[in-house]
Design a protein around this motif. Structure first.
Motif, mmCIF file in Angstrom:
data_model
loop_
_atom_site.group_PDB
_atom_site.id
_atom_site.type_symbol
_atom_site.label_atom_id
_atom_site.label_comp_id
_atom_site.label_asym_id
_atom_site.label_seq_id
_atom_site.Cartn_x
_atom_site.Cartn_y
_atom_site.Cartn_z
ATOM 1 N N PHE A 191 0.945 -1.407 -0.006
ATOM 2 C CA PHE A 191 -0.190 -0.193 0.073
ATOM 3 C C PHE A 191 0.776 1.577 -0.091
ATOM 4 C CE2 PHE A 191 -2.212 3.297 2.351
ATOM 5 C CZ PHE A 191 -3.237 3.888 1.687
ATOM 6 N N GLY A 192 2.000 1.459 0.890
ATOM 7 C CA GLY A 192 2.648 2.371 0.968
ATOM 8 C C GLY A 192 3.366 2.859 -0.162
ATOM 9 N N PHE A 193 4.384 1.684 -0.711
ATOM 10 C CA PHE A 193 4.979 1.870 -2.077
ATOM 11 C C PHE A 193 4.085 2.313 -3.270
ATOM 12 C CE2 PHE A 193 8.438 -0.761 0.195
ATOM 13 C CZ PHE A 193 9.089 0.253 0.536
ATOM 14 N N GLY A 194 3.134 1.718 -3.129
ATOM 15 C CA GLY A 194 1.996 1.751 -4.312
ATOM 16 C C GLY A 194 1.465 3.061 -4.454
ATOM 17 N N VAL A 195 1.172 3.735 -3.454
ATOM 18 C CA VAL A 195 0.910 5.304 -3.140
ATOM 19 C C VAL A 195 2.109 5.954 -3.567
ATOM 20 C CG1 VAL A 195 -0.186 7.043 -1.946
ATOM 21 C CG2 VAL A 195 -1.199 4.740 -1.813
ATOM 22 N N ALA A 196 3.016 5.918 -2.887
ATOM 23 C CA ALA A 196 4.449 6.508 -3.167
ATOM 24 C C ALA A 196 4.778 6.717 -4.367
ATOM 25 C CB ALA A 196 5.414 5.912 -2.447
ATOM 26 N N VAL A 197 4.348 5.562 -5.292
ATOM 27 C CA VAL A 197 4.934 5.490 -6.795
ATOM 28 C C VAL A 197 4.390 6.523 -7.425
ATOM 29 C CG1 VAL A 197 4.513 4.466 -9.028
ATOM 30 C CG2 VAL A 197 5.592 3.266 -6.953
ATOM 31 N N ALA A 198 2.779 7.056 -7.205
ATOM 32 C CA ALA A 198 2.058 7.952 -7.716
ATOM 33 C C ALA A 198 2.451 9.399 -7.644
ATOM 34 C CB ALA A 198 0.687 7.856 -7.266
ATOM 35 N N PHE A 199 3.498 9.474 -6.617
ATOM 36 C CA PHE A 199 4.102 11.068 -6.113
ATOM 37 C C PHE A 199 5.421 10.961 -6.209
ATOM 38 C CE2 PHE A 199 -0.010 10.344 -3.720
ATOM 39 C CZ PHE A 199 -0.736 11.649 -3.990
ATOM 40 N N SER A 200 6.015 9.915 -7.211
ATOM 41 C CA SER A 200 7.389 9.996 -7.638
ATOM 42 C C SER A 200 7.592 11.236 -8.482
ATOM 43 C CB SER A 200 7.921 8.596 -8.050
ATOM 44 O OG SER A 200 6.994 8.415 -9.281
ATOM 45 N N GLY A 201 8.410 12.179 -8.234
ATOM 46 C CA GLY A 201 8.873 13.383 -8.984
ATOM 47 C C GLY A 201 9.481 13.050 -10.244
ATOM 48 N N ASN A 202 10.333 11.974 -10.218
ATOM 49 C CA ASN A 202 11.399 12.146 -11.272
ATOM 50 C C ASN A 202 11.279 10.443 -11.730
ATOM 51 O OD1 ASN A 202 13.764 10.813 -10.073
ATOM 52 N ND2 ASN A 202 13.461 12.536 -8.804
ATOM 53 N N TYR A 203 12.092 9.941 -12.746
ATOM 54 C CA TYR A 203 11.706 8.676 -13.445
ATOM 55 C C TYR A 203 12.813 7.802 -12.420
ATOM 56 C CZ TYR A 203 13.686 4.689 -16.269
ATOM 57 O OH TYR A 203 13.828 3.472 -16.466
ATOM 58 N N TYR A 204 13.860 8.073 -11.935
ATOM 59 C CA TYR A 204 14.573 7.345 -10.991
ATOM 60 C C TYR A 204 14.072 7.138 -9.982
ATOM 61 C CZ TYR A 204 18.194 8.547 -14.815
ATOM 62 O OH TYR A 204 18.574 8.747 -15.939
ATOM 63 N N LEU A 205 13.337 7.934 -9.128
ATOM 64 C CA LEU A 205 12.647 7.574 -7.891
ATOM 65 C C LEU A 205 11.505 6.726 -8.349
ATOM 66 C CD1 LEU A 205 12.064 8.158 -5.125
ATOM 67 C CD2 LEU A 205 10.671 10.043 -5.479
ATOM 68 N N PHE A 206 10.639 7.127 -9.329
ATOM 69 C CA PHE A 206 9.896 5.934 -9.854
ATOM 70 C C PHE A 206 10.282 4.508 -10.155
ATOM 71 C CE2 PHE A 206 7.563 3.877 -13.349
ATOM 72 C CZ PHE A 206 6.478 3.794 -13.001
ATOM 73 N N VAL A 207 11.509 4.382 -10.576
ATOM 74 C CA VAL A 207 12.090 3.060 -10.640
ATOM 75 C C VAL A 207 12.236 2.475 -9.470
ATOM 76 C CG1 VAL A 207 13.989 1.875 -11.841
ATOM 77 C CG2 VAL A 207 12.633 3.212 -13.105
ATOM 78 N N VAL A 208 13.052 3.264 -8.788
ATOM 79 C CA VAL A 208 13.351 2.717 -7.316
ATOM 80 C C VAL A 208 12.272 2.209 -6.428
ATOM 81 C CG1 VAL A 208 14.324 3.276 -5.127
ATOM 82 C CG2 VAL A 208 15.602 3.843 -7.263
ATOM 83 N N LEU A 209 11.196 3.114 -6.478
ATOM 84 C CA LEU A 209 9.710 2.666 -5.468
ATOM 85 C C LEU A 209 9.079 1.279 -6.099
ATOM 86 C CD1 LEU A 209 8.515 6.195 -4.938
ATOM 87 C CD2 LEU A 209 9.477 4.636 -3.312
ATOM 88 N N ARG A 210 9.152 1.357 -7.501
ATOM 89 C CA ARG A 210 8.566 0.109 -8.453
ATOM 90 C C ARG A 210 9.382 -0.921 -8.028
ATOM 91 N NH1 ARG A 210 4.220 -1.350 -11.367
ATOM 92 N NH2 ARG A 210 5.542 -1.906 -13.220
ATOM 93 N N PHE A 211 10.550 -0.922 -7.743
ATOM 94 C CA PHE A 211 11.490 -2.048 -7.430
ATOM 95 C C PHE A 211 11.235 -2.526 -6.398
ATOM 96 C CE2 PHE A 211 15.371 -3.939 -5.751
ATOM 97 C CZ PHE A 211 15.973 -4.715 -6.620
ATOM 98 N N LEU A 212 11.189 -1.635 -5.364
ATOM 99 C CA LEU A 212 10.608 -2.077 -3.703
ATOM 100 C C LEU A 212 9.334 -2.815 -3.844
ATOM 101 C CD1 LEU A 212 12.201 1.137 -1.914
ATOM 102 C CD2 LEU A 212 13.337 -1.255 -1.941
ATOM 103 N N LEU A 213 8.476 -2.121 -4.619
ATOM 104 C CA LEU A 213 6.864 -2.638 -4.684
ATOM 105 C C LEU A 213 7.056 -3.878 -5.071
ATOM 106 C CD1 LEU A 213 3.877 -2.207 -4.497
ATOM 107 C CD2 LEU A 213 4.157 -0.996 -6.666
ATOM 108 N N ALA A 214 7.852 -4.291 -5.936
ATOM 109 C CA ALA A 214 8.146 -5.640 -6.619
ATOM 110 C C ALA A 214 8.628 -6.502 -5.728
ATOM 111 C CB ALA A 214 8.951 -5.642 -7.879
#
Length: 575
Positions: A189-212
């Protein structure tokens, strides 16, 4: 003698187990959601370079318009440029990654034979927002020289799946199943919502990796959890239908993608779909298997009493009884064994899966089934949006066809056998892929029907291989066999996105690869031994003897023994 006796006393799937099962499986829907969410997160709409100044006229072949937004929905890359005229009188030829300024044009026509000054786009693009209002591609301009960044999103996610399965599967054996279920659910839940507020591509990928990682961890542990709370009589069905929850998640992705075309809103909705589970998971009990293994007998007794009360059963079973040998032939044999001095056992390694030519051939075939099962599953799912027609309906159908496949699989493998179910399924998947290639391009419905047939067949084989692997190897190396096969499965999931991207080379190349591999592996599966009606083997000699002669064992006994192996099997379940 074993904890399995609990279910003989309390019921194999009574009210208590049913409530726990459906609650735990409900959160597994989130795993299917996050695994396939990238299908619409990284969508690339039609686009061309932008130009300085305001555009007054646009030409594309015989079509005319007053703005790029009017012509982009019908623009096709590689069929010619868009010709635009600005308020300053400049004329530009626009393609997806380059623009060319016409030098001293006399007339505003589509064809021009004069000199041009070509330049790169420099990160200025105009996107078609008819279908996709906003994706990470349009937000961060992940096109042209940055296109590889968009294509890297799903492979990095699958790498996180692989690592998460290894990490959380091991931790769950140390700290308990419930703690990992709670932790991974909250993090999903936390990482999933955080992905939506990632401000740039690299943070998006890192959060998606943790979500995975946490999504994979939950999926691995929930297989173990539901297996350890259900009895032998229903364990095949309950474990197989965890996959069905994953398929429901795929359907939710398609429905949400259709209704919501802005990627960060889409991500938030997907991440909150299963949030009610967070209110329930704190009340989940630890499994009786884990409590007994850790010597927490008082807690185990409390759990047994609670199950009996909830199920409306008067149970006088005491945990201590499970620790004492049963009287009779089995108990006497165990007592005799206990009197014998313990002999040091040889430590087995993955090389023992190849100790003889016969076992080596079997292992290579089993690994190939794991690999093509995962590769085919994700190629059919991720590639469904490229089949033509409505991409949202295609993905929805790709999830929906899995539901009957698991029902058919459960019936077929109990009646006609594991091999006779697995091999035809793979061959059917291969034939379906080949037929897609020869279908005329204008018949979308037939291509989609063939793709759904392939997905049905590959899902059936993929769900079956867990149990089949468990039955093909002896007890002393069964966990290693299932674990190594599971690793091949994850290799397939990492390779799958790259295979889908080969559609840029030729639209049918992914289907060609999967079709050839599935057909060949399906034929090789015919040389595997049948395990229906045979008890689980305990030695290499017994395992190698499988298929060498007709089974003399009682079918019911064999099926019961095989189902007992599912607990060990699903400790290494798919990620």
């Amino acid at each position: 003698m074993t904890v399995e006796r609990i279910f003989d006393e309390l019921g194999h799937f009574k009210r208590f187990q049913a409530c726990l099962y459906f609650a735990a499986v409900f959160q597994a829907i989130a795993c299917g959601i996050h695994y396939l969410a990238s299908v619409f997160l990284v969508q690339t709409p039609n686009f061309v370079c932008s130009v300085p100044g305001n555009i007054t006229d646009v030409l594309y072949g015989n079509l005319t318009a007053s703005s790029l937004e009017d012509i982009l929905p019908v623009f096709k890359s590689g069929t010619g440029p868009l010709v635009v005229k600005t308020t300053e009188g400049a004329q530009w030829e626009l393609s997806q990654c380059r623009s060319a300024l016409r030098i001293d044009p006399k007339y505003f026509t589509y064809d021009f034979d004069g000199n041009k000054t070509a330049t790169a786009c420099d990160g200025n693009f105009v996107y078609d927002h008819t279908e996709i209002h906003q994706s990470i591609v349009t937000d961060w301009d992940l096109v042209c020289e940055n296109e590889w960044l968009a294509k890297l999103c799903q492979p990095t996610f699958m790498l996180g799946v692989l690592i998460g399965a290894l990490v959380f599967g091991d931790i769950a054996d140390r700290v308990g199943r419930v703690r990992i279920l709670m932790f991974t659910s909250v993090c999903q839940f936390g990482f999933g919502v955080a992905v939506a507020f990632s401000g740039n591509y690299y943070l998006f990928v890192v959060l998606r990796f943790l979500l995975a990682m946490v999504s994979s961890g939950y999926l691995v542990v929930v297989f173990v959890y539901v297996t350890e709370f259900t009895g032998i009589k229903v364990r095949t069905w309950t474990s197989m239908h965890v996959h069905a929850a994953f398929a429901v998640g795929v359907m939710v992705v398609a429905l949400t993608g259709y209704l919501v075309r802005v990627w960060w809103i889409y991500q938030i909705i997907l991440s909150t779909c299963t949030s009610p589970f967070l209110l329930l998971c704190w009340k989940f009990p630890e499994t009786p298997f884990y409590l007994m293994a850790k010597g927490r007998y008082k807690d185990a007794q409390t759990l047994v009493d609670a199950i009996a009360s909830f199920n409306g059963i008067e149970c006088k079973l005491k945990v201590q009884e499970l620790l004492e040998p049963e009287e009779g032939e089995n108990g006497g044999a165990l007592l005799d064994e206990a009197k014998e001095p313990s002999r040091p056992q040889k430590k087995l390694s993955i090389l023992d899966l190849f100790r003889t030519w016969k076992m080596a051939r079997r292992t290579c075939t089993v690994w190939a089934i794991w690999f093509i099962g995962s590769l085919g599953y994700y190629v059919f799912s991720l590639g469904s949006v490229n089949l033509g027609g409505n991409q949202y309906m295609n993905l929805f159908l790709a999830g929906a066809v899995e539901l009957p496949s698991y029902l058919v699989g459960c019936f077929a493998m109990e009646r006609i056998g594991r091999k006779k179910t697995c091999a035809p399924s793979l061959i059917l998947a291969g034939i379906s892929c080949m037929l897609i290639i020869v279908v005329p391009a204008d018949i979308d419905a037939l291509a989609i029907a063939l793709a759904m047939t392939g997905k049905f067949a590959i899902a059936l084989a993929f769900g079956l291989i867990y149990l089949y692997t468990c039955e093909l190897y002896p007890t002393i190396i069964r966990s290693l066999a299932v674990g190594s096969g599971s690793m091949m499965c994850r290799v397939g999931s990492v390779v799958a996105p790259f295979c889908v991207y080969l559609a840029d080379v030729w639209i049918y190349l992914p289907q060609l690869i999967v079709g050839i591999l599935a057909f060949i592996i399906g034929v090789l599966t015919l040389w595997l031994p049948e395990t229906l009606g045979r008890p689980l083997t305990t030695t290499f000699e017994e395992a190698e003897a499988l298929g060498s002669e007709p089974s003399k064992k009682d079918s019911a006994l064999g099926n019961k023994d095989a189902e007992e192996g599912l607990e060990m099997n699903h400790r290494k379940a798919k990620a």
